[in-house]
Motif scaffolding. Sequence first.
Motif, PDB file in Angstrom:
ATOM      1  N   LYS A 199       0.823  -1.214   0.000  1.00 28.08           N
ATOM      2  CA  LYS A 199       0.000   0.000   0.000  1.00 28.08           C
ATOM      3  C   LYS A 199       0.854   1.259   0.000  1.00 28.08           C
ATOM      4  N   LEU A 200       0.310   2.274  -0.622  1.00 28.25           N
ATOM      5  CA  LEU A 200       0.966   3.572  -0.643  1.00 28.25           C
ATOM      6  C   LEU A 200       0.734   4.245   0.710  1.00 28.25           C
ATOM      7  N   LYS A 201       1.821   4.634   1.367  1.00 28.47           N
ATOM      8  CA  LYS A 201       1.675   5.267   2.689  1.00 28.47           C
ATOM      9  C   LYS A 201       1.474   6.766   2.510  1.00 28.47           C
ATOM     10  N   VAL A 202       0.334   7.246   2.973  1.00 23.23           N
ATOM     11  CA  VAL A 202       0.017   8.645   2.730  1.00 23.23           C
ATOM     12  C   VAL A 202      -0.205   9.409   4.031  1.00 23.23           C
ATOM     13  N   GLY A 203       0.038  10.724   3.934  1.00 22.78           N
ATOM     14  CA  GLY A 203      -0.235  11.630   5.046  1.00 22.78           C
ATOM     15  C   GLY A 203      -1.124  12.757   4.547  1.00 22.78           C
ATOM     16  N   VAL A 204      -1.973  13.271   5.427  1.00 22.94           N
ATOM     17  CA  VAL A 204      -2.846  14.395   5.070  1.00 22.94           C
ATOM     18  C   VAL A 204      -2.449  15.606   5.907  1.00 22.94           C
ATOM     19  N   VAL A 205      -2.227  16.722   5.239  1.00 26.11           N
ATOM     20  CA  VAL A 205      -1.909  17.975   5.928  1.00 26.11           C
ATOM     21  C   VAL A 205      -3.120  18.890   5.822  1.00 26.11           C
ATOM     22  N   GLY A 206      -3.651  19.307   6.971  1.00 26.80           N
ATOM     23  CA  GLY A 206      -4.855  20.141   6.981  1.00 26.80           C
ATOM     24  C   GLY A 206      -6.074  19.276   7.245  1.00 26.80           C
ATOM     25  N   LEU A 207      -6.735  19.532   8.357  1.00 28.15           N
ATOM     26  CA  LEU A 207      -7.901  18.724   8.742  1.00 28.15           C
ATOM     27  C   LEU A 207      -9.117  19.612   8.935  1.00 28.15           C
ATOM     28  N   GLY A 208      -9.304  20.520   7.971  1.00 30.42           N
ATOM     29  CA  GLY A 208     -10.464  21.391   8.042  1.00 30.42           C
ATOM     30  C   GLY A 208     -11.648  20.743   7.340  1.00 30.42           C
ATOM     31  N   ARG A 209     -12.489  21.599   6.737  1.00 30.13           N
ATOM     32  CA  ARG A 209     -13.697  21.127   6.049  1.00 30.13           C
ATOM     33  C   ARG A 209     -13.423  19.948   5.129  1.00 30.13           C
ATOM     34  N   LEU A 210     -12.436  20.099   4.266  1.00 29.33           N
ATOM     35  CA  LEU A 210     -12.190  19.077   3.252  1.00 29.33           C
ATOM     36  C   LEU A 210     -11.134  18.061   3.680  1.00 29.33           C
ATOM     37  N   GLY A 211     -10.141  18.504   4.449  1.00 33.38           N
ATOM     38  CA  GLY A 211      -9.078  17.595   4.878  1.00 33.38           C
ATOM     39  C   GLY A 211      -9.628  16.393   5.638  1.00 33.38           C
ATOM     40  N   LYS A 212     -10.631  16.636   6.469  1.00 34.04           N
ATOM     41  CA  LYS A 212     -11.240  15.528   7.233  1.00 34.04           C
ATOM     42  C   LYS A 212     -11.834  14.499   6.274  1.00 34.04           C
ATOM     43  N   ARG A 213     -12.472  14.995   5.218  1.00 33.78           N
ATOM     44  CA  ARG A 213     -13.121  14.082   4.254  1.00 33.78           C
ATOM     45  C   ARG A 213     -12.075  13.259   3.510  1.00 33.78           C
ATOM     46  N   HIS A 214     -11.005  13.935   3.052  1.00 33.41           N
ATOM     47  CA  HIS A 214      -9.943  13.193   2.351  1.00 33.41           C
ATOM     48  C   HIS A 214      -9.336  12.142   3.294  1.00 33.41           C
ATOM     49  N   ALA A 215      -9.114  12.537   4.549  1.00 33.12           N
ATOM     50  CA  ALA A 215      -8.489  11.606   5.504  1.00 33.12           C
ATOM     51  C   ALA A 215      -9.387  10.386   5.715  1.00 33.12           C
ATOM     52  N   GLU A 216     -10.683  10.619   5.867  1.00 30.82           N
ATOM     53  CA  GLU A 216     -11.595   9.485   6.092  1.00 30.82           C
ATOM     54  C   GLU A 216     -11.641   8.582   4.857  1.00 30.82           C
ATOM     55  N   ASN A 217     -11.665   9.190   3.671  1.00 34.32           N
ATOM     56  CA  ASN A 217     -11.648   8.376   2.442  1.00 34.32           C
ATOM     57  C   ASN A 217     -10.378   7.540   2.364  1.00 34.32           C
ATOM     58  N   LEU A 218      -9.234   8.189   2.630  1.00 34.61           N
ATOM     59  CA  LEU A 218      -7.957   7.472   2.523  1.00 34.61           C
ATOM     60  C   LEU A 218      -7.844   6.359   3.545  1.00 34.61           C
ATOM     61  N   LEU A 219      -8.405   6.596   4.721  1.00 34.74           N
ATOM     62  CA  LEU A 219      -8.335   5.577   5.771  1.00 34.74           C
ATOM     63  C   LEU A 219      -9.183   4.354   5.428  1.00 34.74           C
ATOM     64  N   ARG A 220     -10.370   4.610   4.843  1.00 37.37           N
ATOM     65  CA  ARG A 220     -11.341   3.510   4.723  1.00 37.37           C
ATOM     66  C   ARG A 220     -11.625   3.011   3.316  1.00 37.37           C
ATOM     67  N   TYR A 221     -11.576   3.912   2.338  1.00 35.60           N
ATOM     68  CA  TYR A 221     -12.199   3.541   1.061  1.00 35.60           C
ATOM     69  C   TYR A 221     -11.296   3.535  -0.170  1.00 35.60           C
TER      70      TYR A 221
END
Length: 345
Positions: free
Chosen positions: A10-32
């Motif tokens: 798997k590609l190991k990724v990090g998310v910078v910024g957990l505002g309106r959209l960052g939270k959504r990207h993080a949840e997608n990357l974690l689960r889907y």
Amino acid sequence: MTPATSSTTKLKVGVVGLGRLGKRHAENLLRYVPGAALVAVCSPLAAELEWARDALQTVHLYNDVEALLAHDGLDAVFLVTPTSLHADQIIQALRAGKHVFCEKPLSLNLDDCRRVTAEAARHPQLKVMIGFVRRFDASYQDAYKKIQQGAIGSPFMLHSQTCDQYDADGFFVKFAPTSGGIFLDCSVHDIDLARWLLGNPQPTRVYASGVVAIHQELQQFQDVDNGVAVCEFENGRIATFYASRTMAHGHDTMTEIIGTGGRLTVGSNARKNRLEIADAHGIRNECTPNFFDRFEDAFLTEVTDFVQAIRQQQTLALTLDDAVEATRIGLALRESLLTKLPVLL
Ligand code: NAI
């Protein structure tokens, strides 16, 4: 949606910024997102890290980008931060040897765009993509395919709008100093669509105007809450754009493409779902409340495609040059708004 299955590659990724959209990207990357492993996130705000501790659980938390980039084995980073930070953070991530996905728009000025493209050229093995999410929406993809197949003859005119529901809190007013104004923040999506769907023609001249209909505070940032623009391209092709922060009914994004043999329209009735209500007031449907509800699937497809392109060493559909060009046109629209004159490109 089914959670991604685990795999050692798997590609190991990090998310910078957990505002309106960052939270959504993080949840997608974690689960889907198949093939992605969210290993770290970063925010300077304690409240956002607290959210991450609950919602993302095993993921490492950082309050500083440099520290996240040093996370052991990190392959790629998602920058979901204020636009004024994009250029420097992309460069920082490339220098740390990471693939970069960054939210739109690329930056607030052309010098920063050039700095980013120059740095990216020094790292040809690393992928950089700016998130123009609408290109990954199923209906826009279908429109693109049909245009390629000649379904509407030769497309020569496009109208596209990005209209957000009125938010009495004036959420976006706070962001006005770092967003680049309504055209760079909102219409940049429509600009990118116009280039894509009209076959990447060279822009020649733009004219923009606007009005402050509700949020008088925007005057201090020389911004408007409703803007209109015309963008002329070579070969006589024309695009018109409308952006609004004050829609009463919901988030209303639509695009119309007119060709010599027909017309395609995406999203002309911005309906929330397929429910139709018939009662004493008539027959109606509810509207999508915000951009995420409208483009939820596209946000996932966009990130999935980016991850897959890295893992399978494929070429990205969206190039850095596309993002620079969208920024260039968006900046010209802002200049026209401020000077009240057409701007030649
Ligand atoms: P936001 O203000 O809700 O979130 C920004 C995040 O950046 C916050 O978590 C904040 O803590 C973090 N941040 C601020 N300074 C930082 C720093 N120095 N280092 C690391 N993190 C930092 O903003 P929002 O709405 O999530 O927008 C972020 C980006 O996404 C913007 O560029 C915006 O244009 C773009 N966007 C794109 C959309 C689309 O349709 N593709 C829709 C909404 C936003």
